[in-house]
Design a protein around this motif. Structure first.
Motif, short mmCIF file in Angstrom:
data_model
loop_
_atom_site.label_atom_id
_atom_site.label_comp_id
_atom_site.label_asym_id
_atom_site.label_seq_id
_atom_site.Cartn_x
_atom_site.Cartn_y
_atom_site.Cartn_z
N ARG A 16 5.78 9.68 7.11
CA ARG A 16 6.14 8.28 6.89
C ARG A 16 7.66 8.10 6.89
O ARG A 16 8.14 6.98 6.96
CB ARG A 16 5.54 7.83 5.56
CG ARG A 16 5.45 6.33 5.34
CD ARG A 16 4.71 5.59 6.42
NE ARG A 16 4.13 4.35 5.96
CZ ARG A 16 3.72 3.39 6.79
NH1 ARG A 16 3.83 3.54 8.10
NH2 ARG A 16 3.19 2.28 6.32
N VAL A 50 0.91 -4.94 4.73
CA VAL A 50 1.17 -3.59 5.23
C VAL A 50 1.22 -2.65 4.03
O VAL A 50 1.87 -2.96 3.03
CB VAL A 50 2.51 -3.54 6.00
CG1 VAL A 50 2.86 -2.11 6.38
CG2 VAL A 50 2.46 -4.42 7.25
N ALA A 51 0.54 -1.53 4.14
CA ALA A 51 0.57 -0.55 3.05
C ALA A 51 1.80 0.33 3.19
O ALA A 51 2.15 0.75 4.29
CB ALA A 51 -0.68 0.32 3.09
N ALA A 52 2.46 0.62 2.07
CA ALA A 52 3.56 1.59 2.10
C ALA A 52 2.97 2.96 2.44
O ALA A 52 3.49 3.68 3.27
CB ALA A 52 4.28 1.64 0.76
N ASN A 53 1.90 3.28 1.78
CA ASN A 53 1.10 4.47 2.05
C ASN A 53 1.88 5.77 2.29
O ASN A 53 1.66 6.43 3.30
CB ASN A 53 0.16 4.19 3.24
CG ASN A 53 -1.08 5.06 3.19
OD1 ASN A 53 -1.49 5.53 2.12
ND2 ASN A 53 -1.69 5.30 4.33
N PHE A 101 9.19 3.63 -0.68
CA PHE A 101 9.42 2.49 0.23
C PHE A 101 9.35 1.14 -0.46
O PHE A 101 9.03 0.15 0.17
CB PHE A 101 8.45 2.55 1.42
CG PHE A 101 8.50 3.87 2.16
CD1 PHE A 101 9.61 4.20 2.92
CD2 PHE A 101 7.46 4.78 2.07
CE1 PHE A 101 9.68 5.42 3.58
CE2 PHE A 101 7.53 6.00 2.73
CZ PHE A 101 8.63 6.32 3.48
#
Lengths: 164, 770
Positions: free
Chosen positions: A139, B192-195, B250
């Motif tokens: 990510r 939206v997911a930070a995930n 995030f």
């Protein structure tokens, strides 16, 4: 219900009792105390994040969805087995140098996938590197420096000691 | 593949460490698997917590019976709102950690269990009997404002949240009337997911001193300390927060959430360590996602392309509780007045309670959403004017030495240079010239680069101590979760002291009892604010060291310097001593004063809180930049492939180029996810694709050629001239891609993500009208 299994873990033989439903990841982390392989809490609902990747008989495998009893008699390498007493593996050095690490959560899995790749294909193309990392999510880094690091390590491993 | 950081940021020869490519400070432990994240930490006797959440998006709780669950062997405690008194949390204090009368979303916490293992805790949840009376729910914020809509909080009498983020500069209606061209459009962004890899969680225990200790992957440990204390009814000094290594955040870890309070309450009740960490499915369902917006945007310009007015009407779905997500509106407001030179601006918001999930801040805290709306609309305006998009943007670009209508004082600004770099390096030759089904798009951004005063203090504290061997420890209040603050601080302190990099150890995360206060790592403020704190603490350490040395070298401290670890007289190099030896002299030498060098500094950036009209200079510096994207559209499937991105940023002097490039690559990829791939699909208040394999994120195969570019000059207020930039690369990515799609195939997408289906439908719509 439990089964006694025995396998090579990072070069040493281990013997451990496992339940039929226990994943290799749980056994490595909880019973054998090696926490470097990461748990992304998928609970078997695999999202293909690759944080739990280990190497079994030369192949990169998700340890969170593999029943532990299946590694009986096999050879397993985790992140803790990548460096040698002489020092870091060239991939580890390259990941540090190339800036391939930010939060670090994917790093263990990335390194395992990368090692499995380079052991089989010492001089991979960009596309082959991407193909090997398809099953690893990151990510933070946008993958760019991870690819660079693998290329750097590949170059160094093919030109050992004193080479560019 | 490799992008060079290039540009005019001049690196002076005398800088030894700053702007050098160095490994990230904590990468050695991460590369061998030794870094311990929350998931890797257990305590003896530790219990595992699970939370029972509502099955309904809106319902009254009629009764809760926990007796059966309490009898399960291995269950140590079950709590509900009846058993423990917890104070409501959040900015409006509208979110009780455990709900008593009513649930307002499927995330709402009704009861919680602590048990000896997570499986037993999970099983016990099934045995908690709750009787609900389902109520009509509302999921559309516009419908929620209509009379007769179900009320989320009965006591407020309205679903309109009592928060106004409006700002008005001049008579926008008149200016739009007078404009030669006006273009308007409505733009929508998604959940939206930070995930990140590391899911949200907390491990809490009461110690023998009656202190509540919490190990957590928060981004804001000192706000956490305060807010958790308030929720528990404890004085703040009886809460201690410890951060382990954090595997990404995030922005989604800025709030204290109900689960944090619940874990602590269970630890208080059981007097044992209690841990809760979200499973991946819980993360996707319950962690705060990015705040979606509906933005109605209007721009007016003269026929030669000068912007005269902008109007933005924004609807923000708060979900049932006000969190950081809603406060994205303040960032959006600032961009609405700040992005390009626009004399007249009207920014209006409606913040609305619904039964949807509530959001959090996420990388750029609203700026990526509003910039999608503004830059898409501006491109439509440029097309209407028949102007080249680069020329149009250059005509309206922000300039140094200007003040926005909202009071943002722009000091350094190289937006024009960023635009030129983005155009040249992407190979811009004018519209419709990128090749068949290929297109190029541009978007610029305006963002805080010198902290963001959204809280009363935007400061950070740092301390420096030097041990007897010359080892320097910097203790910094800021948080590290992959952002690279650790490395910036190491570089800054080594440079300021004039010593080798490896002598500097950075104490980051860890213990709130040891660190000095910091508001939290967000808003790209780490390098600027915490970096300045570390710089000043190091400067004072250097002063103390040279003052002590003056005595031993028989020289005025003004005539002494410290470079490469050597203290020497600038007048006579014969007078010199290694700094670590000098440290021992000052401490132990017979007749010496017994001095040990240790300093601390609290840096509060020279910015202002906004006044009640929204006016004020909230950051000590601003970041600017431009991104260009080259895309290819598959007309058969609607799939968009990003081939190349140029990402040009004015981040002042890039003091950590390795970190700069990493943030660009990561931000661009997250931006591609936002633009094309990612969406938490929410229906009936529930996330439908809340399992890992159904939430798609960018993978290695999605990576285009990415070219990071640094432009601009050192900022006078930044540490060694640095401005913040970590959020910036995500901000203009979606509009640059939207504008590239328009250039490629002539369709305008006004809703994110620009999925193959949406692109395909848009293509079909224009082909059927032809």
């Amino acid at each position: 219900m439990s089964t006694r299994i025995s396998f090579i873990l990072n070069g040493s033989r281990v013997t451990v009792d496992v339940e039929p439903w226990e994943s290799l990841l749980d056994v490595i982390r909880k019973k054998l105390g090696l926490k470097g392989t990461k748990l992304a809490f998928c609970r078997g609902a695999c999202g293909g994040c690759g944080a739990c990747t280990v190497i079994i008989d030369g192949r990169a495998v998700y340890s969170s969805i593999l029943p532990a009893y299946k590694v009986d008699g096999r050879n397993v390498i985790t992140i803790e087995g990548l460096a040698s007493p002489e020092g870091l593996h060239p991939l580890q050095e390259a990941f540090v140098e190339a800036g391939a690490i930010q939060c670090g959560f994917c790093t263990s899995g990335m390194l395992m996938s990368a090692k499995a790749l380079l052991d089989e294909n010492p001089d991979p193309s960009d596309d082959e590197i991407k193909d090997a990392l398809r099953g690893n999510l990151c990510r933070c880094t946008g993958y760019v420096k991870i690819i660079e690091a693998i290329k750097l390590a590949s170059k160094r491993m093919r030109r050992p000691a004193g080479g560019g | 593949m490799s992008g060079q950081v290039t540009g005019v940021v001049e690196v002076k020869e005398e800088l030894k460490h700053i702007s050098k490519e160095v490994p990230k400070y904590d990468s050695p432990e991460k590369v061998v698997g030794e870094a311990r994240y929350l998931a890797d930490v257990d305590m003896p006797g530790m219990l595992h917590a699970k939370i029972l959440r509502s099955p309904y998006p809106h319902a009254r709780i009629l009764s809760i019976d926990t007796s059966k669950a309490e009898r399960i062997p291995g269950v140590v405690a079950v709590i509900t709102a009846r058993d423990v008194k917890l104070n409501p949390i959040g900015f409006m204090k509208d979110n009780p950690p455990l709900k008593s009368n009513k649930v307002r979303s499927v995330r709402d916490e009704v009861a919680a269990v602590a048990a000896v293992d997570p499986e037993i805790a999970m099983e016990a949840l099934d045995d908690i009997e709750v009787e609900y009376d389902p109520l009509p729910a509302v999921f559309d914020p516009l419908k929620a404002l209509k009379p007769g809509a179900p009320l989320i909080h009965d006591e407020f009498g309205t679903n309109s949240v009592n928060l106004d983020f409006g700002f008005e500069a001049g008579d926008v209606e008149a200016a739009l009337k007078a404009a030669d061209v006006v273009v308007e459009g409505t733009y929508r962004t998604q959940y939206v997911a930070a995930n990140p890899g590391d899911t949200m969680g907390a491990l809490a225990w009461m110690d023998a001193h009656g202190v509540m200790n919490v190990m957590t992957n928060t981004q804001a440990p000192f706000l956490y300390q305060r807010w958790l204390a308030e929720a528990l009814g404890l004085p703040g000094y009886r809460v201690r927060v410890v951060q382990p290594y954090i595997g990404g955040a995030f922005g989604r870890s800025l709030d204290v959430l109900p689960f944090d309070v619940i874990v602590a309450a269970l630890a208080m009740k059981t007097r044992r360590p209690v841990k809760l960490q979200f499973t991946r499915a819980e993360e996707l369902q319950n962690a705060p996602p990015k705040q979606p917006i509906i933005a109605m945007v209007k721009h007016g310009a003269t026929k030669d392309g000068k912007l005269v007015a902008r109007s933005v009407d924004l609807v923000i779905d708060s979900g049932p509780y006000v969190s950081w997500g809603v406060f994205d509106a303040r960032v959006m407001q600032y961009t609405a007045t700040g992005l390009y030179q626009v004399p007249f601006v009207n920014f209006k918001t409606k913040v609305v309670y619904t039964n949807n999930p509530y959001c959090g801040a996420q990388r750029s805290a609203g700026n990526s959403q509003i910039t999608f709306a503004l830059e898409s609309n501006l491109e439509e305006l440029a097309e209407e004017l028949g102007m080249d998009p680069v020329e149009f943007r250059l005509k309206n670009a922000n300039k140094p030495g200007t003040v926005t209508s909202q009071g943002a004082k722009i000091t350094t600004c190289a937006m024009e240079e960023a635009l030129r770099e983005a155009a040249e390096r992407i190979g811009w030759r004018g519209r419709r010239s990128a090749g068949p089904d290929r297109g190029i798009g541009f978007a610029c951004y305006f963002h805080v680069g010198g902290g963001a005063r959204i809280y009363r203090s935007d400061g950070c504290g740092a301390a420096v101590k030097i041990d007897d061997f010359g080892g320097v420890t910097v203790i910094v209040g800021g948080t590290e979760y992959g952002n690279g603050l650790d490395t910036s601080v190491q570089l800054i302190v080594a440079e300021e002291l004039g010593i080798p990099l490896d002598r500097v150890k950075v104490y980051i995360n860890g213990d709130t009892n040891i660190r000095l206060w910091d508001v939290g790592t967000h808003a790209s403020r780490g390098t600027f604010v915490c970096g300045n704190a570390a710089l000043h603490a190091a400067r004072e350490a250097r002063r103390q060291l040279l003052q002590g040395a003056a005595e031993f070298l028989d020289e005025s401290s003004d005539d002494l310097d410290l470079k490469d670890g050597m203290i020497y007289s600038k007048k006579n190099y014969e007078k010199r001593m290694a700094y670590d030896k000098m440290i021992r002299r000052m401490h132990f030498f017979k007749g010496a004063k017994g001095t040990v060098v240790s300093t601390s500094y609290f840096y509060e950036p020279p910015s202002e809180e906004q006044d009640k009209h929204g006016y004020g200079n909230i950051s000590a510096a601003y970041g600017f930049g431009c991104q260009s994207a080259l895309v290819e559209v598959d007309r058969e499937t609607g799939k968009v492939k990003v081939l190349k991105v140029v990402s040009a940023h004015d981040a002042g002097r890039v003091i950590n180029p390795n970190g700069f490039k990493g943030q660009v690559h990561g931000g661009v990829m997250m931006g591609i996810g936002l633009a094309l791939i990612e969406e938490l699909k929410v229906s009936g208040g529930r996330v439908l694709n809340g399992v890992f394999e159904e939430y798609k994120m960018p993978r290695v195969v999605d990576v285009p050629e990415i070219i990071p570019v640094s432009v601009g000059e050192p900022d006078p207020a930044g540490p060694f001239g640095a401005k913040g930039m970590a959020e910036s690369p995500i901000i203009p990515m979606a509009p640059a891609i939207a504008n590239a799609i328009a250039d490629a195939v002539g369709v305008r997408l006004r809703e994110l993500p620009m999925s193959p289906e949406r692109v395909w439908r848009a293509l079909r719509a224009i082909s059927s009208t032809r």
